[in-house]
Write an enzyme that holds these catalytic residues in place. Structure first.
Site, PDB file in Angstrom:
ATOM      1  N   ASN A   9      21.132 -17.824  66.921  1.00 42.79           N
ATOM      2  CA  ASN A   9      21.993 -17.881  67.727  1.00 42.79           C
ATOM      3  C   ASN A   9      20.589 -17.951  68.777  1.00 42.79           C
ATOM      4  OD1 ASN A   9      22.853 -16.511  70.624  1.00 42.79           O
ATOM      5  ND2 ASN A   9      23.491 -14.390  69.090  1.00 42.79           N
ATOM      6  N   HIS A  12      20.587 -17.091  74.437  1.00 44.30           N
ATOM      7  CA  HIS A  12      19.991 -16.640  75.732  1.00 44.30           C
ATOM      8  C   HIS A  12      18.582 -17.904  76.187  1.00 44.30           C
ATOM      9  CE1 HIS A  12      21.062 -12.860  75.539  1.00 44.30           C
ATOM     10  NE2 HIS A  12      20.674 -12.862  73.980  1.00 44.30           N
ATOM     11  N   HIS A  45      28.208 -16.959  70.868  1.00 40.31           N
ATOM     12  CA  HIS A  45      28.509 -16.107  71.636  1.00 40.31           C
ATOM     13  C   HIS A  45      29.227 -15.762  73.248  1.00 40.31           C
ATOM     14  CE1 HIS A  45      29.239 -10.884  72.307  1.00 40.31           C
ATOM     15  NE2 HIS A  45      30.161 -12.106  72.821  1.00 40.31           N
ATOM     16  N   ARG A  47      31.090 -14.835  75.939  1.00 40.52           N
ATOM     17  CA  ARG A  47      31.094 -13.764  76.800  1.00 40.52           C
ATOM     18  C   ARG A  47      32.334 -13.872  77.768  1.00 40.52           C
ATOM     19  NH1 ARG A  47      27.605  -9.166  75.333  1.00 40.52           N
ATOM     20  NH2 ARG A  47      29.312  -7.561  76.261  1.00 40.52           N
ATOM     21  N   ARG A  51      28.320 -14.902  80.927  1.00 44.81           N
ATOM     22  CA  ARG A  51      26.595 -14.842  81.603  1.00 44.81           C
ATOM     23  C   ARG A  51      25.765 -15.699  81.426  1.00 44.81           C
ATOM     24  NH1 ARG A  51      25.237  -8.966  78.483  1.00 44.81           N
ATOM     25  NH2 ARG A  51      27.203  -8.425  79.781  1.00 44.81           N
ATOM     26  N   GLU A  75      30.511 -16.403  67.791  1.00 42.71           N
ATOM     27  CA  GLU A  75      31.349 -14.587  68.385  1.00 42.71           C
ATOM     28  C   GLU A  75      31.745 -14.923  70.142  1.00 42.71           C
ATOM     29  OE1 GLU A  75      27.534 -13.009  68.630  1.00 42.71           O
ATOM     30  OE2 GLU A  75      26.740 -13.495  67.418  1.00 42.71           O
ATOM     31  N   THR A 106      25.654  -6.248  72.395  1.00 44.81           N
ATOM     32  CA  THR A 106      26.755  -5.799  72.071  1.00 44.81           C
ATOM     33  C   THR A 106      26.063  -4.870  70.800  1.00 44.81           C
ATOM     34  OG1 THR A 106      27.839  -8.264  71.275  1.00 44.81           O
ATOM     35  CG2 THR A 106      28.242  -6.535  70.400  1.00 44.81           C
ATOM     36  N   GLU A 156      29.572  -8.475  59.127  1.00 42.46           N
ATOM     37  CA  GLU A 156      28.372  -8.497  59.319  1.00 42.46           C
ATOM     38  C   GLU A 156      27.437  -7.527  60.253  1.00 42.46           C
ATOM     39  OE1 GLU A 156      27.095 -11.833  61.992  1.00 42.46           O
ATOM     40  OE2 GLU A 156      25.422 -10.255  62.885  1.00 42.46           O
ATOM     41  N   HIS A 198      21.077  -8.265  64.804  1.00 39.02           N
ATOM     42  CA  HIS A 198      20.838  -7.907  66.143  1.00 39.02           C
ATOM     43  C   HIS A 198      19.692  -7.093  66.107  1.00 39.02           C
ATOM     44  CE1 HIS A 198      21.979  -6.682  69.803  1.00 39.02           C
ATOM     45  NE2 HIS A 198      22.710  -6.720  70.015  1.00 39.02           N
TER      46      HIS A 198
HETATM   47  N1  PXP Z   1      24.736 -10.901  65.506  1.00 36.90           N
HETATM   48  C1  PXP Z   1      25.827 -10.793  66.259  1.00 36.90           C
HETATM   49  C2  PXP Z   1      27.279 -10.011  65.864  1.00 36.90           C
HETATM   50  C3  PXP Z   1      25.373 -10.265  67.517  1.00 36.90           C
HETATM   51  O1  PXP Z   1      26.343 -10.125  68.885  1.00 36.90           O
HETATM   52  C4  PXP Z   1      24.492 -10.300  68.108  1.00 36.90           C
HETATM   53  C5  PXP Z   1      23.845 -11.061  69.822  1.00 36.90           C
HETATM   54  O2  PXP Z   1      24.243 -11.676  70.343  1.00 36.90           O
HETATM   55  C6  PXP Z   1      22.901 -11.060  67.102  1.00 36.90           C
HETATM   56  C7  PXP Z   1      24.082 -11.218  65.560  1.00 36.90           C
HETATM   57  C8  PXP Z   1      21.881 -11.805  67.304  1.00 36.90           C
HETATM   58  O3  PXP Z   1      21.164 -10.134  68.019  1.00 36.90           O
HETATM   59  P1  PXP Z   1      19.442 -10.589  68.451  1.00 36.90           P
HETATM   60  O4  PXP Z   1      19.851 -11.980  69.597  1.00 36.90           O
HETATM   61  O5  PXP Z   1      19.323 -10.043  68.699  1.00 36.90           O
HETATM   62  O6  PXP Z   1      18.635 -11.767  67.595  1.00 36.90           O
END
Ligand code: PXP
Length: 252
Positions: A9, A12, A45, A47, A51, A75, A106, A156, A198
């Protein structure tokens, strides 16, 4: 045991870019690097408040992942706006998540029991266009059963509570891991593919990767943070190594 896929992901990287209001660092470049480092998918994701990831990022990510033959996991909140963006871009997969503007990330899973009539038609329209639909749920077999009834192919499991408990050295951690194991087992019994994500880091990845029914992990924040110190490719390689070790140890 099946090989465990790693979805990276890159949200960030966009958080950092947006903090300055400039066009770098680029999440698209991060996705290129992650693919070159051997990840099995890219997750982003979009949003509602934009952001981090932008609409233009989604279009560029759709384009480069398609060219590379790497799955894009989009996402999204269950809203008409996100649905139309998903239907326009047709990502390989869509992961439906709950979204509240005031949350930092989330915070919990999707409530499919409470929101079934709102969520199920969206699942069906996305799946009808060939998108693999996943529902992000807490480790609760009743939520998995509702996701199945709604027509999702994947759940998930939200690993945030377990990962937080490990980091805080809470005595709750083993029970939270057990809940994840039970939810993974029950979800598979229902015919669902099981992913998890997550809050996963180098410490928490192995117990999660050792759950045999889990076929994909989606990891973002920790990998992007670690990239500052050791580089993104190195962070992905180390995560991959730990995942492979956990699988090998669990099947030995
Ligand atoms: N899976 C989902 C559905 C999420 O919402 C997120 C956060 O965007 C992640 C995985 C990844 O989480 P993290 O950034 O904490 O590794």
């Amino acid at each position: 045991m099946s090989r465990l896929r790693l979805g990276v992901n890159i949200d960030h990287v966009a958080t950092l870019r947006n903090a300055r209001g400039v066009d770098y660092p680029s999440p698209v470049r991060a996705a290129e690097l992650a693919m070159a480092a051997g990840c099995d998918g890219i997750t982003a994701h979009l949003r509602e408040d934009r952001r981090h990831i932008s609409d233009a990022d989604i279009e560029a990510l759709t384009d480069i992942t398609r060219k590379r033959g790497v799955p894009l996991n989009f996402e999204m909140a269950v809203t008409a706006e996100m649905e139309s963006i998903a239907l326009r871009n047709l990502p390989h997969a869509a992961c439906l998540v709950p979204e509240r503007r005031e949350e930092v990330t989330t915070e919990g899973g999707l409530d499919l029991l409470g929101g079934f009539d709102r969520i199920a038609p969206v699942v069906q329209r996305l799946a009808g266009e060939g998108i693999r639909v996943s529902c992000f749920i807490d480790a609760d077999p009743a939520q998995a059963a509702a996701a199945r009834r709604a027509g999702a192919q994947v759940v998930e499991l939200h690993t945030g509570a377990y990962c937080d408990a490990v980091r805080e050295r809470s005595l709750e951690a083993p029970a939270l891991l057990e809940r994840l194991k039970i939810a993974a087992f029950e979800s598979t019994r229902l015919g669902l593919e099981v992913h998890a994500g997550h809050g996963i880091d180098f410490e928490t990845v192995k117990p999660i990767a050792a759950i045999p029914q889990v076929t994909e992990l989606n990891i973002g924040h920790f990998l992007v943070g670690e990239a500052v110190f050791i580089g993104l490719a190195q962070a992905i390689h180390r995560m991959r190594l730990l995942m492979d070790e956990a699988r090998a140890e669990a099947s030995a």
